[in-house]
Design an enzyme around this catalytic site. Structure first.
Site, PDB file in Angstrom:
ATOM      1  N   GLU A 178       0.916  -1.373  -0.431  1.00 24.42           N
ATOM      2  CA  GLU A 178      -0.127  -0.127   0.176  1.00 24.42           C
ATOM      3  C   GLU A 178       0.511   1.464  -0.233  1.00 24.42           C
ATOM      4  OE1 GLU A 178      -2.491  -0.315  -0.970  1.00 24.42           O
ATOM      5  OE2 GLU A 178      -3.099  -2.777  -0.399  1.00 24.42           O
ATOM      6  N   HIS A 209       2.166   1.855  -3.768  1.00 22.57           N
ATOM      7  CA  HIS A 209       0.293   3.227  -4.510  1.00 22.57           C
ATOM      8  C   HIS A 209       0.934   4.338  -3.802  1.00 22.57           C
ATOM      9  CE1 HIS A 209      -1.577  -0.276  -6.441  1.00 22.57           C
ATOM     10  NE2 HIS A 209      -1.833  -1.093  -5.597  1.00 22.57           N
TER      11      HIS A 209
END
Length: 687
Positions: free
Chosen positions: A476, A479
């Protein structure tokens, strides 16, 4: 929606003076959203109306730039709302979500299906060779035209009306699907009491389970929940086969069971409406529609990759199952390996083969150490550093904020991390943006959020992660870096607004640096003693990297194949989606002791909105890219090779959607990716 309230009384409609212009979550209440959405939608309608009514001939500035600027207030209100709806929800927020989802779809369709507006965009497209646009402006024009065409612009009034109605209904169904799954997750807790119930569970899990029980009104006891941060460690460690089965059955039954939160009817209607939308747009299936605007281009290309991986993965999984069954027999067990047994016996086998177990690893993987490790990798690759700040008003005390600072010492983003599971948060992990980067009106810096669902530590103890959870954090954060490093002019092209099967490249690639020996030596330190992870354990971790990959690959690819096959049906009619899933898994020879990563009734990637519908394969497609990309660093002999890192930043992390994804990858790597790297990464190349 409700009547407008004066902006002075509504923090959503007032100016935001927080650092980076962050939402004033401390002053936002659920009752503020209806009037704020009304006002924001009215503002956007007026802005679009001015574009359409402009008597001047269409130009890039008066049409495309004007479209880019339209709806700024709505983006602000929506970002704040949907952050709460996913990470800090309530009954009131869920009601508003059900109400606003079809409204937002209707309003978006009103723009993309407006004949006069599309005529202006199409005129610019036809004249594009004479407009003297730079490459980024030309790409923005192209992507706006694609958005109009994929929404149905240019079709007759009957088809456009039906497409608009389908969009509204799908928005409502997606919101309800996710709410049903969350309701089932909140409703379940397996309360444990006494040493027999705790057999096999490590100290860190017991401490977290005590916290979970106390928060649910069972002080002095222990609770297993359906959050993955509770479910998976329990399934790996609990010696109680009966309790593992009970938790497994509850986990796979989310969104099923025939009760108030059963998603069967939602799935059936969703699939039918998607297929109808595809037909109206001239595609043979929803999968064909979805992949036409992807890196893969066609369902056949995605299926080719999945099938290439499936055969060796299944063969490996069957060998793994034989080994686990042998362990059961060696222990005197007289039962067949089932899905609720796999993780438990796989951990035993990992211990036997590599002398590794999760209880040994987790003390070295504290949440704070893994955050610091992710920050350090970002600094070494891209020169980004992070400074904590406590003056940003966030919706939950668990969340924290940092200023991201670029190599020149100037801020580039606000980063927010919200790491702990709670009942008000949807399960899973994701990255979102409260504001996208752009330069259309000066330099607008992004506000990027990572949301996780980790279990808290016990009283006075830190949160410690499994190796899988540490990978989730790095994933994450990859991202997040994609959003924070974005360096584009136009909002439409910003950050993670790229093809679905390319967006996972920055996240999955970043995971590679977690298990590099240099990272582990510096940051994997025992949370009590401060001692570094022993070198022998690092070596054993490296040796075990491909352990259980038959299982891991099979559970994922099976879900991706089901998703694709479902959305290849031209006319699904009143399909029983769960029954179709069963038939699909049988047809591909799904090993009986492995459950798919996500069963249909709780497959939120696919049914809670259109995000990954006919697109779950994207993780595998991107993994072919990330495996090939990291091999470039290995071939260079330097995990942080400066020249490679600079190209990676320029053409992937900072580039947004300024190029076609295959071109962007070639600019970084110098060649097209080879799927062989994916098979090598997973240890399947010779199977």
């Amino acid at each position: 929606m409700d009547q407008l309230s004066p902006p002075a009384d509504n923090p959503l409609l007032a100016s935001w003076d927080a650092p980076f212009g962050a939402p004033p979550f401390d002053r936002i209440r659920p009752e503020h959203f209806a009037p704020a959405f009304d006002a924001a939608l009215a503002s956007r309608r007026a802005e679009i109306g001015r574009i359409v009514a402009d008597p001047a001939a269409p130009s890039f500035d008066n049409t495309i730039v004007a479209l880019e600027r339209a709806g700024a207030r709505l983006k602000r209100v929506s970002a704040a709302f949907f952050h709460l709806a996913s990470a800090e929800t309530s009954g009131e927020i869920e009601r508003i979500e059900r109400d606003i989802a079809p409204v937002l779809s209707r309003e978006r369709n009103a723009i993309l299906l407006d004949d006069a507006l599309f005529a202006r965009v199409e005129a610019l497209h036809q004249a594009r060779g004479r407009l003297a646009l730079d490459s980024e402006a030309a790409r923005t024009l192209e992507r706006w035209r694609v958005a109009f065409k994929r929404a149905g612009a240019g079709l007759d009034a009957r088809k456009k009306g039906r497409l608009a109605a389908i969009g509204e209904r799908l928005a409502s169904l997606g919101a309800l699907f996710g709410q049903n799954v969350l309701a089932d997750e909140k409703a379940f807790a397996l309360v444990l009491d006494g040493s027999d119930d705790l057999a096999g569970l490590p100290e860190s899990f017991v401490a977290a389970a005590a916290q979970a029980a106390a928060s649910r009104g069972f002080p002095g006891k222990y609770a297993v929940t359906l959050s993955r941060s509770s479910y998976e460690p329990f399934m790996q460690a609990s010696a109680r086969r009966d309790l593992r089965e009970k938790v497994f059955r509850a986990f796979v039954a989310r969104g099923a069971g025939g009760g108030a939160h059963d998603n069967a009817a939602i799935m059936r209607e969703t699939v039918a409406l998607r297929a109808e939308r595809a037909r109206l747009l001239g595609f043979p299936s929803f999968a064909a529609f979805r992949l036409a605007d992807s890196m893969a281009k066609t369902p056949e290309a995605a299926l080719e990759l999945m099938r290439r991986v499936w055969a060796p993965a299944r063969a490996q999984a069957l060998r793994e199952a034989e080994a686990l069954q042998a362990m059961i027999a060696a222990e005197g067990g007289n039962f067949e390996l089932k899905a609720w047994d796999w993780r438990y016996y796989a951990e035993k086998r990992r211990k036997a083969l590599y002398d590794i177990d999760q209880s040994e690893l987790k003390p070295y993987l504290s949440l704070e150490a893994m955050i610091a490790a992710a920050f350090d990798v970002a600094h070494r690759l891209f020169g980004v550093s992070f400074v904590a700040r406590d003056d940003v008003r966030l919706p939950n005390a668990d969340a924290r904020a940092w200023t991201a600072i670029g190599p020149d010492g100037a801020p580039i983003a606000l980063f927010v991390g919200d790491y702990f599971a709670r009942d008000s948060k949807h399960s899973g992990a994701w990255m979102s943006a409260l504001r996208d980067q752009q330069k259309l009106d000066g330099s607008v810096l992004p506000i990027v959020v990572n949301v996780m669902s980790f279990a808290r530590g016990g009283a006075g103890e830190p949160c410690v992660l499994s190796l899988d959870e540490a990978h989730t954090l790095f994933h994450e954060f990859g991202h997040a870096l994609h959003g924070m490093l974005s360096d584009v002019a136009y909002p439409l092209l910003s950050g993670t607004n790229v093809a679905r099967d390319f967006v996972e490249l920055p996240s999955q690639l970043f995971e590679h640096w977690l298990e590099r020996p240099e990272t582990l030596r510096r940051f994997a330190r025992h949370y009590r003693t401060g001692q570094p992870m022993p070198e022998a354990l690092i070596e054993r971790l490296h040796a075990a990297q491909r352990f259980n990959q038959g299982f891991a690959t099979t559970e994922f690819v099976a879900a991706a194949l089901f998703d694709m096959e479902l959305h290849l049906i031209a006319d699904p009619g009143a399909i029983d989606v769960a029954e179709f899933e069963t038939r699909t898994l049988s047809a591909i020879g799904m090993p009986s002791a492995i459950a798919t990563r996500h069963s249909a009734p709780h497959f939120q990637h696919v049914f809670s909105g259109d995000g990954y519908a006919a697109g779950y394969y994207s993780y595998l497609w991107s993994e072919a890219l990330d495996a090939d990309a990291f091999e470039a660093f290995e071939q260079a002999g330097d995990d942080f090779d400066p020249e490679l890192a600079e190209r990676l930043k320029r053409f992937v992390y900072a580039a947004g959607n300024t190029r076609e994804p295959d071109e962007a990858y070639r600019r970084f790597r110098g060649a097209d990716p080879s799927p062989d790297a994916l098979l090598r990464k997973r240890g399947l190349a010779e199977n």
